[in-house]
Write a protein that holds these residues in place. Structure first.
Motif, PDB file in Angstrom:
ATOM      1  N   SER A  37       0.826  -1.208   0.000  1.00  0.00           N
ATOM      2  CA  SER A  37       0.000   0.000   0.000  1.00  0.00           C
ATOM      3  C   SER A  37       0.858   1.255   0.000  1.00  0.00           C
ATOM      4  O   SER A  37       1.950   1.281   0.570  1.00  0.00           O
ATOM      5  CB  SER A  37      -0.900   0.018   1.240  1.00  0.00           C
ATOM      6  OG  SER A  37      -1.768  -1.086   1.269  1.00  0.00           O
ATOM      7  N   ARG A  38       0.330   2.300  -0.623  1.00  0.00           N
ATOM      8  CA  ARG A  38       0.964   3.614  -0.567  1.00  0.00           C
ATOM      9  C   ARG A  38       0.632   4.264   0.765  1.00  0.00           C
ATOM     10  O   ARG A  38      -0.383   3.957   1.392  1.00  0.00           O
ATOM     11  CB  ARG A  38       0.440   4.496  -1.692  1.00  0.00           C
ATOM     12  CG  ARG A  38       0.849   4.054  -3.056  1.00  0.00           C
ATOM     13  CD  ARG A  38       0.185   4.896  -4.123  1.00  0.00           C
ATOM     14  NE  ARG A  38       0.499   6.329  -3.990  1.00  0.00           N
ATOM     15  CZ  ARG A  38       0.086   7.246  -4.849  1.00  0.00           C
ATOM     16  NH1 ARG A  38      -0.674   6.897  -5.869  1.00  0.00           N
ATOM     17  NH2 ARG A  38       0.418   8.519  -4.685  1.00  0.00           N
ATOM     18  N   SER A  39       1.439   5.206   1.179  1.00  0.00           N
ATOM     19  CA  SER A  39       1.138   5.932   2.412  1.00  0.00           C
ATOM     20  C   SER A  39      -0.080   6.822   2.183  1.00  0.00           C
ATOM     21  O   SER A  39      -0.314   7.320   1.069  1.00  0.00           O
ATOM     22  CB  SER A  39       2.329   6.785   2.840  1.00  0.00           C
ATOM     23  OG  SER A  39       2.469   7.895   1.977  1.00  0.00           O
ATOM     24  N   SER A  40      -0.855   7.021   3.244  1.00  0.00           N
ATOM     25  CA  SER A  40      -2.024   7.887   3.145  1.00  0.00           C
ATOM     26  C   SER A  40      -1.607   9.302   2.749  1.00  0.00           C
ATOM     27  O   SER A  40      -2.352  10.002   2.038  1.00  0.00           O
ATOM     28  CB  SER A  40      -2.784   7.894   4.472  1.00  0.00           C
ATOM     29  OG  SER A  40      -1.928   8.265   5.546  1.00  0.00           O
ATOM     30  N   GLU A  41      -0.414   9.725   3.182  1.00  0.00           N
ATOM     31  CA  GLU A  41       0.064  11.070   2.847  1.00  0.00           C
ATOM     32  C   GLU A  41       0.312  11.223   1.349  1.00  0.00           C
ATOM     33  O   GLU A  41      -0.024  12.251   0.753  1.00  0.00           O
ATOM     34  CB  GLU A  41       1.333  11.385   3.639  1.00  0.00           C
ATOM     35  CG  GLU A  41       1.065  11.583   5.124  1.00  0.00           C
ATOM     36  CD  GLU A  41       2.329  11.825   5.934  1.00  0.00           C
ATOM     37  OE1 GLU A  41       3.429  11.845   5.319  1.00  0.00           O
ATOM     38  OE2 GLU A  41       2.227  11.993   7.160  1.00  0.00           O
ATOM     39  N   SER A  42       0.892  10.185   0.725  1.00  0.00           N
ATOM     40  CA  SER A  42       1.161  10.277  -0.722  1.00  0.00           C
ATOM     41  C   SER A  42      -0.143  10.246  -1.513  1.00  0.00           C
ATOM     42  O   SER A  42      -0.266  10.899  -2.551  1.00  0.00           O
ATOM     43  CB  SER A  42       2.095   9.154  -1.172  1.00  0.00           C
ATOM     44  OG  SER A  42       1.415   7.924  -1.291  1.00  0.00           O
ATOM     45  N   ILE A  43      -1.128   9.489  -1.026  1.00  0.00           N
ATOM     46  CA  ILE A  43      -2.436   9.447  -1.692  1.00  0.00           C
ATOM     47  C   ILE A  43      -3.094  10.818  -1.617  1.00  0.00           C
ATOM     48  O   ILE A  43      -3.606  11.339  -2.617  1.00  0.00           O
ATOM     49  CB  ILE A  43      -3.343   8.377  -1.039  1.00  0.00           C
ATOM     50  CG1 ILE A  43      -2.769   6.977  -1.260  1.00  0.00           C
ATOM     51  CG2 ILE A  43      -4.760   8.456  -1.606  1.00  0.00           C
ATOM     52  CD1 ILE A  43      -3.410   5.899  -0.399  1.00  0.00           C
TER      53      ILE A  43
ATOM     54  N   PRO B 251       1.008   2.163   5.387  1.00  0.00           N
ATOM     55  CA  PRO B 251       2.321   1.835   5.968  1.00  0.00           C
ATOM     56  C   PRO B 251       2.698   2.749   7.130  1.00  0.00           C
ATOM     57  O   PRO B 251       3.519   2.379   7.971  1.00  0.00           O
ATOM     58  CB  PRO B 251       3.295   1.994   4.794  1.00  0.00           C
ATOM     59  CG  PRO B 251       2.539   2.483   3.641  1.00  0.00           C
ATOM     60  CD  PRO B 251       1.086   2.498   3.967  1.00  0.00           C
ATOM     61  N   LEU B 252       2.089   3.931   7.178  1.00  0.00           N
ATOM     62  CA  LEU B 252       2.342   4.842   8.291  1.00  0.00           C
ATOM     63  C   LEU B 252       1.454   4.517   9.496  1.00  0.00           C
ATOM     64  O   LEU B 252       1.606   5.112  10.572  1.00  0.00           O
ATOM     65  CB  LEU B 252       2.091   6.289   7.861  1.00  0.00           C
ATOM     66  CG  LEU B 252       2.922   6.801   6.669  1.00  0.00           C
ATOM     67  CD1 LEU B 252       2.489   8.207   6.287  1.00  0.00           C
ATOM     68  CD2 LEU B 252       4.401   6.767   6.998  1.00  0.00           C
ATOM     69  N   GLY B 253       0.514   3.600   9.309  1.00  0.00           N
ATOM     70  CA  GLY B 253      -0.362   3.187  10.391  1.00  0.00           C
ATOM     71  C   GLY B 253      -1.380   4.227  10.795  1.00  0.00           C
ATOM     72  O   GLY B 253      -1.977   4.159  11.870  1.00  0.00           O
TER      73      GLY B 253
ATOM     74  N   ALA C  69     -11.427   3.143   4.953  1.00  0.00           N
ATOM     75  CA  ALA C  69     -12.558   4.076   5.106  1.00  0.00           C
ATOM     76  C   ALA C  69     -12.066   5.495   5.377  1.00  0.00           C
ATOM     77  O   ALA C  69     -12.631   6.471   4.866  1.00  0.00           O
ATOM     78  CB  ALA C  69     -13.480   3.602   6.230  1.00  0.00           C
ATOM     79  N   ASP C  70     -10.998   5.621   6.158  1.00  0.00           N
ATOM     80  CA  ASP C  70     -10.413   6.944   6.420  1.00  0.00           C
ATOM     81  C   ASP C  70      -9.906   7.587   5.131  1.00  0.00           C
ATOM     82  O   ASP C  70     -10.067   8.801   4.920  1.00  0.00           O
ATOM     83  CB  ASP C  70      -9.244   6.833   7.406  1.00  0.00           C
ATOM     84  CG  ASP C  70      -9.671   6.453   8.810  1.00  0.00           C
ATOM     85  OD1 ASP C  70     -10.830   6.731   9.175  1.00  0.00           O
ATOM     86  OD2 ASP C  70      -8.840   5.866   9.533  1.00  0.00           O
ATOM     87  N   VAL C  71      -9.264   6.776   4.280  1.00  0.00           N
ATOM     88  CA  VAL C  71      -8.739   7.287   3.006  1.00  0.00           C
ATOM     89  C   VAL C  71      -9.890   7.765   2.128  1.00  0.00           C
ATOM     90  O   VAL C  71      -9.817   8.825   1.498  1.00  0.00           O
ATOM     91  CB  VAL C  71      -7.893   6.216   2.293  1.00  0.00           C
ATOM     92  CG1 VAL C  71      -7.565   6.636   0.863  1.00  0.00           C
ATOM     93  CG2 VAL C  71      -6.597   5.969   3.063  1.00  0.00           C
TER      94      VAL C  71
END
Length: 443
Positions: free
Chosen positions: A176-182, A210-212, A217-219
């Motif tokens: 998975s990509r990090s939520s920040e990069s998404i 990966p950042l936990g 659902a949050d994304v």
């Protein structure tokens, strides 16, 4: 003295993931100084981005290569990318010696370095055997083909190992990509005018930040909250990782589209076990119950395989019964065909091609009648439509609802609404696969 232009032609086979991979490959090539052309004859480099999900996919690719091998004498170079590349590996060089580059999707991040080697004259360059990589193919150079609807891959690969499926072997493990990069990519798209964003993954809801920091659902919520974003879609979900909070986010946020694609593959727990899906009919129906309990009317679609080894008539009837129990708004159904390197290849084929074809036809006919009834619920509703094109012959505008349904409509406006714009449309007629209506106002 100026450097001669480097040109490329790319052809894409298969799914939305492949289509979006090609957008990223195109952007990478253009960043490396290549110009895209629409004709193989005009290209220095010809790339085929391949798919191996369906039967005979490899033959289609090799047939296409064979058609154009006459061009190798013109100094053209050939590359095979994607699932067939990963599946066939170095055998492609044996079958098509004029191919210079073979790369699976897990190695696309190395494309710039592989292109340098290609330009230096290397004859056999491979990007393979990268199943264990933790890296994803993120690039800011994506060449998006639609200026209004865009894709973001949030998870690559697959760890599910269903017995019929080649994807875990061709696309590598789940990463998975990090939520920040998404969020960074989604913001960039929103600022560029994209109003419809679709999150992609082989199993998109298996996403693990990966950042936990964020759940899937949050994304969804994070992207749906962005200014300018009117629609967020996601595909494809896996029942094993489908959780109630996904439904809660759809209910809470109008920008998250009211459509869930949840592949079942079979309505028989015995067949699901043989498929190594690792859920039962009852497990699947529990998730359907969550969706049906939502405040919003959430459209449901699915994938079904008929004629899997060992499928009895009783098993098939259990699948048929799902059409009534669930009430799908769309079914993508296929006859089983063995794929190379999968566990199911060793299973005895117990269902003849004739029976497979008959079952498929019965299922599609039954579903068509159910969709006819299901679509009737939209009659006289006013729904928001994103304009996608025009049918000048019929004097209609073509659009799509947030439930991912095609709606063809007329408008009294003197100027046709722009592609990518949103209108409210009253549904005046329904068909099994589409709706017809009249525009009432801008949305």
């Amino acid at each position: 003295m100026s450097t001669p232009a480097k040109t490329f032609y790319i052809e894409t086979f298969g799914c939305q993931m492949n289509a979006h991979d090609s957008e990223k490959v195109i952007g990478t090539l253009e960043h490396e100084g290549y110009s895209r052309v629409e004709d193989e004859e005009a290209a220095d480099l010809i790339l085929y981005n391949t798919c191996s999900i369906r039967d005979k996919a490899e033959q289609k690719v090799f047939h296409r290569l064979n058609e154009y091998k006459r061009m190798q004498g013109e100094g053209k170079k050939f590359a095979v990318l994607g699932c067939v590349a990963q599946q066939e590996g170095n055998k492609i060089f044996d079958k098509a010696p004029f191919v210079s580059l073979v790369s699976g999707s897990a190695s696309y991040r190395n494309l710039p370095e592989m292109l340098v080697r290609l330009e230096a004259g290397e004859k056999r360059i491979t990007g393979l055997d990268d199943r264990q990589t933790e890296e994803t193919f993120d690039t800011e150079f994506t060449a998006r083909s639609n200026p209004h609807r865009g894709y973001i891959t949030i998870i690559e690969g697959c760890d599910k190992f269903c017995s019929y499926c080649v994807v875990p072997y061709t696309r590598g493990k789940e990463r998975s990509r990090s939520s920040e990069s998404i969020l960074t990519e989604a913001k960039r798209m929103a600022e560029a005018g994209y109003t419809d964003i679709q999150l992609l993954g082989q199993n998109v809801n298996s996403y693990h930040d990966p950042l936990g920091k964020k759940s899937f659902a949050d994304v969804l919520a994070m992207v749906g909250e962005l200014s300018g974003v009117r629609r967020v879609r996601f595909t494809t979900s896996h029942p094993r990782d489908f959780t109630p909070d996904i439904v809660q986010v759809i209910d809470a946020m109008p920008s998250i589209c009211d459509h869930v694609h949840l592949p079942v593959q079979s309505g028989s727990s015995a067949v699901l076990k043989a498929m190594q899906r690792e859920y039962t009919r009852e497990w699947y129906l529990e998730r359907i119950a969550w969706i049906k309990a939502a405040k919003r009317d959430i459209s449901m679609t699915t994938d079904i395989i008929v004629g899997f080894p060992g499928e009895t008539e009783e098993d098939f009837e259990e699948t048929m019964s799902l059409l009534d129990v669930v009430g799908y708004d769309g079914v993508f159904a296929f006859q089983y065909s063995p794929r190379p390197n999968t566990p199911a290849v060793g299973m005895a084929e117990t269902v003849s091609d004739e029976v497979k074809a008959s079952r498929l036809q019965r299922l599609l006919e039954a579903q068509r009648e159910r969709q006819r009834i299901s679509y009737e619920r939209h009659l006289n509703q006013i729904v928001e439509v994103m304009v996608e094109g025009y049918n000048h012959q019929r004097g209609q505008v073509t659009g799509r609802t947030s439930q991912n349904k095609t709606l063809n409509f007329t408008t009294s406006l003197p100027i046709l609404p722009a592609i990518g714009s949103y209108l409210n449309v009253r549904v005046t007629k329904t068909f099994p696969n589409s709706l017809v209506g009249e525009a009432v106002s801008a949305a």
